[in-house]
Design a protein around this motif. Structure first.
Motif, mmCIF file in Angstrom:
data_model
loop_
_atom_site.group_PDB
_atom_site.id
_atom_site.type_symbol
_atom_site.label_atom_id
_atom_site.label_comp_id
_atom_site.label_asym_id
_atom_site.label_seq_id
_atom_site.Cartn_x
_atom_site.Cartn_y
_atom_site.Cartn_z
ATOM 1 N N TYR A 59 0.804 -1.222 0.000
ATOM 2 C CA TYR A 59 0.000 0.000 0.000
ATOM 3 C C TYR A 59 0.841 1.277 0.000
ATOM 4 O O TYR A 59 0.293 2.370 0.177
ATOM 5 N N VAL A 95 2.999 0.450 8.313
ATOM 6 C CA VAL A 95 2.462 1.066 9.528
ATOM 7 C C VAL A 95 3.095 0.455 10.773
ATOM 8 O O VAL A 95 3.850 -0.521 10.695
ATOM 9 N N GLY A 119 -0.614 4.653 12.155
ATOM 10 C CA GLY A 119 -1.332 3.684 12.990
ATOM 11 C C GLY A 119 -2.145 2.719 12.156
ATOM 12 O O GLY A 119 -1.771 2.368 11.031
ATOM 13 N N CYS A 120 -3.288 2.284 12.679
ATOM 14 C CA CYS A 120 -4.173 1.356 11.962
ATOM 15 C C CYS A 120 -5.437 1.214 12.806
ATOM 16 O O CYS A 120 -5.346 0.962 14.012
ATOM 17 N N SER A 121 -6.599 1.347 12.182
ATOM 18 C CA SER A 121 -7.845 1.259 12.957
ATOM 19 C C SER A 121 -8.049 -0.132 13.540
ATOM 20 O O SER A 121 -8.681 -0.278 14.594
ATOM 21 N N LEU A 122 -7.529 -1.156 12.885
ATOM 22 C CA LEU A 122 -7.665 -2.507 13.437
ATOM 23 C C LEU A 122 -6.768 -2.681 14.663
ATOM 24 O O LEU A 122 -7.208 -3.164 15.707
ATOM 25 N N ASN A 148 -2.504 -7.538 12.118
ATOM 26 C CA ASN A 148 -2.759 -6.088 12.245
ATOM 27 C C ASN A 148 -3.166 -5.735 13.676
ATOM 28 O O ASN A 148 -4.260 -5.233 13.938
ATOM 29 N N CYS A 228 -11.375 -2.407 9.472
ATOM 30 C CA CYS A 228 -10.434 -1.553 8.745
ATOM 31 C C CYS A 228 -11.221 -0.344 8.245
ATOM 32 O O CYS A 228 -12.219 -0.508 7.532
ATOM 33 N N GLU A 229 -10.734 0.844 8.576
ATOM 34 C CA GLU A 229 -11.485 2.058 8.223
ATOM 35 C C GLU A 229 -11.504 2.308 6.713
ATOM 36 O O GLU A 229 -12.279 3.147 6.251
ATOM 37 N N VAL A 230 -10.685 1.599 5.966
ATOM 38 C CA VAL A 230 -10.678 1.720 4.500
ATOM 39 C C VAL A 230 -11.599 0.656 3.888
ATOM 40 O O VAL A 230 -12.551 0.976 3.172
ATOM 41 N N GLU A 256 -10.934 -8.022 4.309
ATOM 42 C CA GLU A 256 -11.339 -7.037 5.315
ATOM 43 C C GLU A 256 -12.594 -6.278 4.855
ATOM 44 O O GLU A 256 -13.131 -5.457 5.599
ATOM 45 N N CYS A 315 -5.567 4.714 2.564
ATOM 46 C CA CYS A 315 -5.327 4.607 4.002
ATOM 47 C C CYS A 315 -4.445 5.758 4.438
ATOM 48 O O CYS A 315 -3.281 5.848 4.034
ATOM 49 N N HIS A 317 -3.018 6.215 7.159
ATOM 50 C CA HIS A 317 -1.858 5.756 7.933
ATOM 51 C C HIS A 317 -0.717 5.358 6.993
ATOM 52 O O HIS A 317 0.440 5.731 7.198
ATOM 53 N N MET A 318 -1.037 4.594 5.968
ATOM 54 C CA MET A 318 -0.016 4.203 4.995
ATOM 55 C C MET A 318 0.518 5.443 4.264
ATOM 56 O O MET A 318 1.711 5.526 3.952
HETATM 57 S S1 SF4 Z 1 -5.628 -0.200 5.213
HETATM 58 FE FE1 SF4 Z 1 -6.879 -0.666 7.030
HETATM 59 S S2 SF4 Z 1 -5.883 -2.467 7.950
HETATM 60 FE FE2 SF4 Z 1 -4.391 -1.513 6.526
HETATM 61 S S3 SF4 Z 1 -3.194 -0.101 7.817
HETATM 62 FE FE3 SF4 Z 1 -4.888 1.095 6.897
HETATM 63 S S4 SF4 Z 1 -6.488 1.038 8.479
HETATM 64 FE FE4 SF4 Z 1 -5.052 -0.626 8.983
#
Ligand code: SF4
Length: 358
Positions: A59, A95, A119-122, A148, A228-230, A256, A315, A317-318
């Motif tokens: 990603y 992440v 970060g990551c919502s999961l 995750n 996953c918020e995405v 997801e 995402c 975060h990515m």
């Molecule tokens: S795509 Fe979803 S699972 Fe992957 S890092 Fe982003 S929020 Fe987390």
């Protein structure tokens, strides 16, 4: 396994320029590519001087993905590489939980994540205390956590898994006679994997009576409520729209995504499975229901393939990981992943079990 997407560690500035323009010319304006070339080359020189290895998740934005990583891939592929590398420094272009996994598997190395905001919502959706509570409520259950998650959650787990081997991990446990499997924290990944294995699924938020209704000698997957918020934003209507506009497209979706989406697509799988499919299977066109940078990266890597790039779900975060931050990370040795030795010990076993079941 060096990925075909990577540029040599000894690339000169001219070689870096040629590689990046060749890869990226169909997806990024030439002027933007040129603006990144010297930066990418500075990172390549720096990582060589510092004996650093750069791992890039699928990603990563195209300018990162198609320049500085020594290896690209999904969580499982990159975790395996992190475990075995002899480099002094691991720079994880991904992440934070991915950096933690690398540190757990190779604790004597310096592990850097270029942004402390990635970060990551999961991962943020479950804590070690949540898992301790669940273990008290379901004492007979084996605990599987998705990779995750943060190391503290992994430290409370028996097994980890990725989207690439969740089905194999769960099937292995069922074959061993485990009839209660806590599969945390992604409610959609758990439900989709249970559907695939034709095992009932219940969310831990259900009342006790719902669990008591499933005979103890039958397998049951018990999930949590993180998403996953995405991927949670993809809808069945999105699938219908792609089918209407591109009837000949093969639609691939990440597990997801909600089960109602997965029920309508052609192929379910991890990002690695998507890469393999686009590379190996001829189709008139491909639509990916996953973080949208993947479509850009595959369009750049496989220009003879017809990728539908209408998706806009990215995402954040990515996206925090940039070439600028990667260079700063190497120069300032930031942001270092630090974990307590006892946590590393507790988190290592479930991750190693995950890698063993590929
Ligand atoms: S795509 Fe979803 S699972 Fe992957 S890092 Fe982003 S929020 Fe987390």
């Amino acid at each position: 396994m060096p990925a075909s997407a990577t540029l040599s560690r000894t690339a000169t500035l001219d070689e870096t320029r040629r590689f990046m323009h060749d890869r990226l010319k169909s997806i990024i304006p030439e002027i933007e590519i040129e603006a990144k070339v010297e930066l990418a080359h500075a990172i390549i020189e720096r990582k060589r001087e510092m004996n650093a290895v750069i791992l890039g998740h699928n990603y990563m934005e195209p300018a990162v993905y198609h320049s500085v990583p020594d290896y690209v891939g999904d969580s499982l592929q990159l975790a395996s590489i992190a475990a075995e590398t002899e480099a002094d420094i691991i720079v994880f272009c991904g992440v934070w939980f991915m950096g933690e996994t690398a540190k757990v598997l190779n604790p004597t190395k310096t592990v850097l994540v270029p942004s402390d905001k990635a970060g990551c919502s999961l991962a943020e959706g479950i804590t070690a205390q949540d898992i301790q509570q669940l273990k008290k409520r379901f004492p007979e259950a084996v605990v599987v956590t998705y990779v995750n998650t943060y190391a503290a959650a992994k430290g409370e787990s028996d097994y980890c898994c990725t989207s690439g081997n969740a089905d194999k991990v769960l099937q292995t446990l069922i074959d061993q006679g485990h009839n209660r499997i806590l599969f945390l924290p992604d409610t959609y990944l758990a439900a989709n994997t249970a559907n695939e294995l034709q095992v009932p699924y219940l969310n831990a938020q259900e009342e006790d009576a719902a669990f008591e209704a499933v005979p103890a000698d039958q397998p049951l997957v018990i999930g949590w409520n993180a998403k996953c918020e995405v991927h949670e934003l993809f809808t069945p209507e999105d699938v219908d729209n792609v089918r209407r506009q591109y009837p000949d497209a093969v639609i691939l979706a990440h597990p997801e995504c909600p089960p109602e989406v997965m029920a309508k697509v052609d192929v379910a799988g991890s990002t690695k499975k998507m890469v393999d499919y686009v590379r190996d299977v001829d189709a008139p066109r491909y639509a990916l229901f996953t973080e949208c940078t993947m479509g850009d990266n595959l369009a750049a890597e496989f220009p003879h393939r017809n990728m539908i790039r209408a998706c806009t779900l990215r995402c954040k975060h990515m996206n925090y990981i940039t070439l600028e931050d990667t260079l700063a990370g190497l120069e300032k040795l930031q942001y270092q992943v630090e974990l307590a030795p006892d946590l590393i010990e507790r988190a290592r076993l479930p991750i190693e079990r995950m890698i063993a079941i590929r």
